[in-house]
Structure formats: C-alpha cells, structure tokens
Write a protein that holds these residues in place. Structure first.
Motif, mmCIF file in Angstrom:
data_model
loop_
_atom_site.group_PDB
_atom_site.id
_atom_site.type_symbol
_atom_site.label_atom_id
_atom_site.label_comp_id
_atom_site.label_asym_id
_atom_site.label_seq_id
_atom_site.Cartn_x
_atom_site.Cartn_y
_atom_site.Cartn_z
ATOM 1 N N GLU A 454 0.841 -1.246 -0.100
ATOM 2 C CA GLU A 454 0.099 -0.074 -0.044
ATOM 3 C C GLU A 454 0.983 1.392 -0.001
ATOM 4 N N GLU A 455 2.040 1.233 0.382
ATOM 5 C CA GLU A 455 2.849 2.349 0.437
ATOM 6 C C GLU A 455 3.465 2.712 -1.005
ATOM 7 N N GLU A 456 3.009 1.958 -1.892
ATOM 8 C CA GLU A 456 3.332 2.371 -3.372
ATOM 9 C C GLU A 456 2.136 2.957 -3.841
ATOM 10 N N GLY A 457 0.959 3.241 -3.158
ATOM 11 C CA GLY A 457 -0.016 4.034 -3.434
ATOM 12 C C GLY A 457 0.078 5.487 -3.356
ATOM 13 N N PRO A 458 -1.088 6.250 -3.652
ATOM 14 C CA PRO A 458 -2.327 5.815 -3.912
ATOM 15 C C PRO A 458 -2.464 5.237 -5.424
ATOM 16 N N PHE A 459 -3.693 4.300 -5.570
ATOM 17 C CA PHE A 459 -3.556 3.808 -6.858
ATOM 18 C C PHE A 459 -5.145 4.413 -7.503
ATOM 19 N N SER A 460 -4.861 4.602 -8.766
ATOM 20 C CA SER A 460 -5.960 4.724 -9.536
ATOM 21 C C SER A 460 -6.257 4.150 -10.748
ATOM 22 N N MET A 461 -7.501 4.021 -11.256
ATOM 23 C CA MET A 461 -7.844 3.220 -12.399
ATOM 24 C C MET A 461 -6.972 3.648 -13.699
ATOM 25 N N SER A 527 -13.685 1.274 -14.680
ATOM 26 C CA SER A 527 -15.057 1.057 -14.454
ATOM 27 C C SER A 527 -16.199 2.194 -14.943
ATOM 28 N N GLU A 528 -17.008 2.335 -15.144
ATOM 29 C CA GLU A 528 -18.082 3.057 -15.311
ATOM 30 C C GLU A 528 -18.965 3.504 -14.195
ATOM 31 N N LYS A 529 -18.879 2.412 -13.096
ATOM 32 C CA LYS A 529 -19.940 2.529 -12.109
ATOM 33 C C LYS A 529 -19.204 3.699 -11.206
ATOM 34 N N GLU A 530 -20.231 4.269 -10.475
ATOM 35 C CA GLU A 530 -19.669 5.460 -9.541
ATOM 36 C C GLU A 530 -19.819 4.890 -8.243
ATOM 37 N N ASN A 531 -19.189 5.708 -7.402
ATOM 38 C CA ASN A 531 -18.946 5.596 -5.887
ATOM 39 C C ASN A 531 -18.021 4.292 -5.519
ATOM 40 N N LEU A 532 -17.134 4.313 -6.316
ATOM 41 C CA LEU A 532 -16.393 2.913 -5.974
ATOM 42 C C LEU A 532 -15.102 3.532 -5.385
ATOM 43 N N ALA A 533 -14.793 2.857 -3.932
ATOM 44 C CA ALA A 533 -13.896 3.310 -2.981
ATOM 45 C C ALA A 533 -12.525 2.518 -3.008
ATOM 46 N N LYS A 534 -12.663 1.197 -3.052
ATOM 47 C CA LYS A 534 -11.781 0.061 -2.933
ATOM 48 C C LYS A 534 -11.650 -0.656 -4.069
ATOM 49 N N PHE A 535 -10.372 -1.517 -4.154
ATOM 50 C CA PHE A 535 -10.285 -2.463 -5.106
ATOM 51 C C PHE A 535 -9.656 -3.577 -4.365
ATOM 52 N N ARG A 536 -9.892 -4.770 -4.840
ATOM 53 C CA ARG A 536 -8.971 -5.948 -4.366
ATOM 54 C C ARG A 536 -8.742 -6.815 -5.530
ATOM 55 N N PRO A 552 -8.853 -5.560 0.640
ATOM 56 C CA PRO A 552 -9.594 -4.214 0.061
ATOM 57 C C PRO A 552 -8.470 -3.193 0.168
ATOM 58 N N ILE A 553 -8.058 -2.511 -0.844
ATOM 59 C CA ILE A 553 -7.172 -1.420 -1.042
ATOM 60 C C ILE A 553 -7.969 -0.059 -1.289
ATOM 61 N N PRO A 554 -7.604 1.034 -0.785
ATOM 62 C CA PRO A 554 -8.279 2.526 -1.017
ATOM 63 C C PRO A 554 -8.056 2.756 -2.579
ATOM 64 N N LEU A 555 -8.905 3.342 -3.178
ATOM 65 C CA LEU A 555 -8.757 3.988 -4.650
ATOM 66 C C LEU A 555 -8.546 5.395 -4.501
#
Length: 556
Positions: A454-461, A527-536, A552-555
C-alpha cells in the motif's frame, strides 16, 4: 454455600433445567450452532470469528450425548448454574421470601431464556460475567492472593467466550480505579494474560485474522437511522419485553451506594453508551448488548424487594412475557404454531435429507454458505461438506482450516444460489429452490494470496501497479487454471463489479511453486460505475467465481 439457597429455589431451578433440556432435545439446531459444532470437530485455541470457549462447551456436551443435546447439554447446565450465581450476587435478606419473583424475572428476559439452551458464544459470556462479578464482589470486600488468581482465570474465561467481554472488564475497572494500585489486581491481570496466551499465539500464527476481520474487513452498509440507531433502542426493549419500563426505571433510580453497585451501574451504562455510539457506524445486533441483562437483573430484583409497587407490576408483566416466550419456544419445535413464519430451527433435517439422498457419499460444496455446509455435515452424520467463499461473500472458518483439502481433486455436488438450473435441486423451508451440479474433478485454491504494498499507492484506475501472489500450499498450482480479476468495492466494502485483467511477470512460468511468492504487474481497469472506493485483486480458478484473495485497497 447451599445453605444460602432456600429449598424452593432448587424446585424452581430443577424445573428451569428440565424445560431447557427438553427444549434442547426437541429443537433442531440453528445455523450458528451448527457452525460452532463445526468448530468443535477440530479443537483449537481460536477460530476465525470467535475464541474457543463455545467449541469447548460443544465438545464437552458431545461426551455425554449425541444429536442436538450433544451440542447443548453443557449450555443447559451452565444456564442453571448462572441463576445460582446471580442469586448469590443479591444481598437483600428479604430475597428468600421472593424466590418465585426471582425466577419469574429471570425467565421473562428473552435472551436469558434463549441462552438457557442455545449454544452460542454469548452463553458462556453471560455465565462468566456473573462469576466474574461474584469474584469481584468478594475481592473488593477482602482482596487476597487467591481471589486475585480467581479473577484472572475468570477474565480469561470471559475473553475466551467472546471478544466483547473486554467491555465487562473495562467498565468494572473504570468504576474503581483504585484497583490500579492493588497488587492483587495486577496479579489478576498477569494470570489472565497467562491463561489467554495460547489464544494470542493462535492469533499470531493466523496473522491476526479474527482481529482484522472484526475491525477492518467486515462489510457494512449506509447509515439509516431506523435500522441502526432506532434499531439499537428497539433491541434494548426487546431483551426485556414488557417489563422494560420498570427495568430501566429501576436502573435510573439506583444510586452507587457502594463499589459493587457502582460496578453494576458502570457496566450497564458503559455497554449501552458504547453500542449507542457504535449504532452510528453499524447495525448493533441484539445479542451484542446482552451483557446488560446480568447487572440489570440484579439491579431490578433489588429494586423490586424495596418497592412493592414495582414488584407487583414487574411480576405481572413478566408472567405475560413468560407466556409469550413459552408459546414461541414451542413454536421453535412445532412450526405450525408460528403460522407461515419459518425460523432457522425448522426443516433442516428435511432439506439435508434431500441433499444426502442425491449426493450419497459424494462431498457437497456449498457456495457462499458457512451456515448450510456445517448444518449438512451435522444432520448427515458427519458427511464431507465445504463452504467455498467468493468475492461477493466473506471469509470464515472454512477459509483458514484444511477443509478445502477434503474436496479438492474429488467429484463433488456443487450447490449455489447463483444457479438457475442444474443436475439437482432442493427446496429450503422458506420455499426457495436451490440448484446443484456435479463437478467431476473439483479444484479450488482459495488460500492463494494477492499482496499489494500500500505504500506504493495511492492507486487509480488505469494505473500500472505491482503485486505479488503467495502460494501457501505444499504443491504447485498450474497457472493455466487461474484467471486474475480486479473487484471494485464501495465504501462499505461490498463488491460492485468484477473486471478481468491480464497480468505480466518478468519471467515465463507454468506453475506457482509451493510456498513461493511471485511478482506480477497489472493495469487497474477502468469502470463506469460510480461511488467506488476500494479494489481487491482476486483469482478465479477453473471457471469458479473469484475468491477473496486480496484485501480491500483504497482507490484514489
């Protein structure tokens, strides 16, 4: 000790015990009980959801009986013993003239009723809370080496029952901070930690899986006042039924005239305030507040002995409670009394028989049901079952034990609520039809771990990121059987979408080596979906739904 109990007390106690033994015999297990029975089939110092005390109760019960009573026998004895301890906690000399009122009050409390025969973690929690309060009462009267050791053992027993037990210890301590200067109190802490050390070691060996789940990984939902906070107050009423106005009036009128009464008040108000605050974050389950039944029974009974008007009304309303509870208890066994309502204790033998008749000796895999898998094993006399947990569900005991090994590379009957048709179907007691299909060579690798720094984050689409896969098995896993996916979650950690991804590595290989870790890269899909906060990052094997391989990792 027995001289402190009038003869009539034992007549009522015997009746209480007989009723609970009969109820235990003729009521089918509820799902949580079957899950804890599954715990007891492989004794350990801890389990995914809870510490080990509930499994100990069931293992001891199984030494005396088979079937449902083999799960509940010690619980029935513990429920009776709890009433004896509660009686000893009451000092008022008038109590011997009001034995009937004591039992009517205790028997009218809904969850004290239920946990007199159901084997759940709250059962030992209630009993050891009473025992802890009795030992504490004697300790504050005259501290000693012996009582310090007893307190320590009881604190450990509380914590082995349920993690919520820390609230009992904490609020009793806050009611009497002079304990911090008492050497025997510190001895109690040392003894408790010593007794609890095996569970601490189990947590360490299992990467603190229970703590991580309860604190960080448990799914939640959007706050709704009527479901969360209002529901919390409904629970406070439900645990006492019709007597609740007088129970809480007694609480409001009771003053902390001594250290023990102060402890009862701190414990009661502390638990209520703690879960009231919690209700703004998550739904508070009824059994979470059950601890208050112990101090409130003592407080309200003492109040009854002093205030005759309260005694009269509590007694009358408690009798109505008991009549309702008896009707419901019979309904747990004989469903038609509850009209069209089916509870967990109805029809389990029936659906298990349907599945067993189809499967024979073939292992049965239930997708996303740590409830049906142990229920099937219990009522089929120990036939092999397994709960395969995917990305839409949650981890549980089946995720960390070796039960997966019993079904891998075997022909299985695979049962899932996601299927719309199959080789076989059965009907649940609620009328819902569930389908199953045969898989000739079942292969799952749900313990593969996808690790992200997680220290390599933050992660984005759209971002290219590194991750590693650890294979904890003692055999190689073929890469051709695996497909990688990214699951996107909302802020409440509920899966909203699964998207396939291609992964790259620095070298070509055909297998994930046993007990080895391999580095990969992937591009987080958009992703086209809204209100996504995390990914795994998750893995699908052999066409199965993806598992819960990554946390789960924060987006961004």
């Amino acid at each position: 000790m027995l001289a402190k109990f009038p003869k009539s007390f034992f007549y009522f106690l015997a009746g209480f015990l007989v009723v609970n033994l009969l109820q235990a015999c003729f009521t089918e297990l509820i799902y949580d009980e079957s899950y804890y029975w599954y715990y007891s089939q492989n004794m350990a110092w801890g389990y995914f959801d809870h510490p080990s005390m509930v499994a100990v109760l069931i293992k001891l019960s199984s030494l005396f009986f088979n079937g449902e009573l083999g799960v509940r026998f010690i619980t029935c004895l513990m429920g009776a013993a709890n009433l004896m301890v509660l009686w000893l906690l009451i000092d008022n000399p008038k109590k011997k003239g009001y034995v009937t009122h004591f039992f009517v009050l205790a028997f009218s409390m809904t969850l004290l009723n239920a946990y007199g025969f159901l084997t759940l973690p709250d059962t030992p929690l209630l009993f050891f809370t009473s025992c802890f309060l009795l030992a504490y009462k004697k300790f504050i009267a005259k501290p000693s080496l012996f009582l310090g050791m007893v307190l320590g053992i009881l604190m450990a027993a509380l914590m082995y029952s349920k993690y919520h037990a820390v609230l009992v210890i904490l609020f009793v301590l806050l009611s009497n901070l002079t304990l911090l200067k008492n050497k025997y109190a510190w001895l109690a802490v040392f003894v408790a930690l010593l007794c609890y050390a095996p569970h601490f070691y189990w947590l360490y060996e299992n990467d603190f899986v229970s703590i991580k789940y309860h604190l960080y990984e448990r799914p939640n939902g959007a706050y709704r006042f009527e479901k969360y906070t209002l529901g919390f107050f409904v629970n406070l009423i439900a645990i006492f039924g019709l007597t609740f106005p007088f129970i809480y009036y007694a609480l409001a009128k009771t003053k902390s005239k001594d250290l023990f009464t102060k402890a009862l008040l701190y414990l009661t108000y502390g638990v209520i305030i703690f879960f009231f605050i919690s209700s703004f974050n998550r739904r508070v389950q009824t059994q979470w507040v059950i601890i208050v039944c112990i101090p409130l029974l003592i407080i309200s009974y003492n109040f009854m002995l002093i205030h005759k008007q309260a005694l009269k009304w509590i007694f009358r309303l408690a009798l109505v409670n008991i009549a309702i509870l008896f009707y419901l208890r019979i309904g747990l066994v004989y469903q038609p009394l509850l009209f069209n309502f089916y509870y967990e204790s109805h029809g389990n033998k029936q659906w298990v028989k349907q599945v067993e008749n189809e499967a024979g000796d073939t292992p049965v895999v239930f997708e996303n049901s740590y409830r049906r898998a142990p229920m099937y094993a219990f009522y089929s006399n120990g036939k092999t079952s397994f709960s395969l947990n995917n990305v839409f569900y949650r981890k549980n005991q089946y995720s960390i034990d070796d039960s997966e090994e019993k079904v891998r590379n075997h022909k299985v009957l695979y049962i899932s609520t996601y299927m719309k048709k199959g080789d076989f179907s059965y009907t649940q007691t609620n009328g819902y039809e569930i389908f199953g299909k045969y898989i000739d060579n079942f292969k799952s690798y749900r313990k593969l771990e996808c690790l992200v720094n997680e220290e390599e984050g933050p992660f984005s689409m759209g971002q290219v990121m590194n991750f590693r896969v650890f294979n904890p098995y003692d055999f190689d896993v073929p890469m051709e059987e695996l497909k990688f996916n990214v699951a996107y979650l909302d802020v409440y950690k509920k899966t909203q979408e699964i998207l396939p991804v291609n992964v790259n590595t620095l070298r070509d290989f055909s297998v994930l080596k046993a007990n080895d870790t391999v580095a990969f890269k992937l591009k987080l899909p958009r992703s086209e979906k809204e209100n996504l906060a995390k990914f795994r990052i998750v893995i699908s094997e052999n066409g199965l739904y993806p598992g819960l391989n990554g946390k789960p990792i924060p987006l961004n």
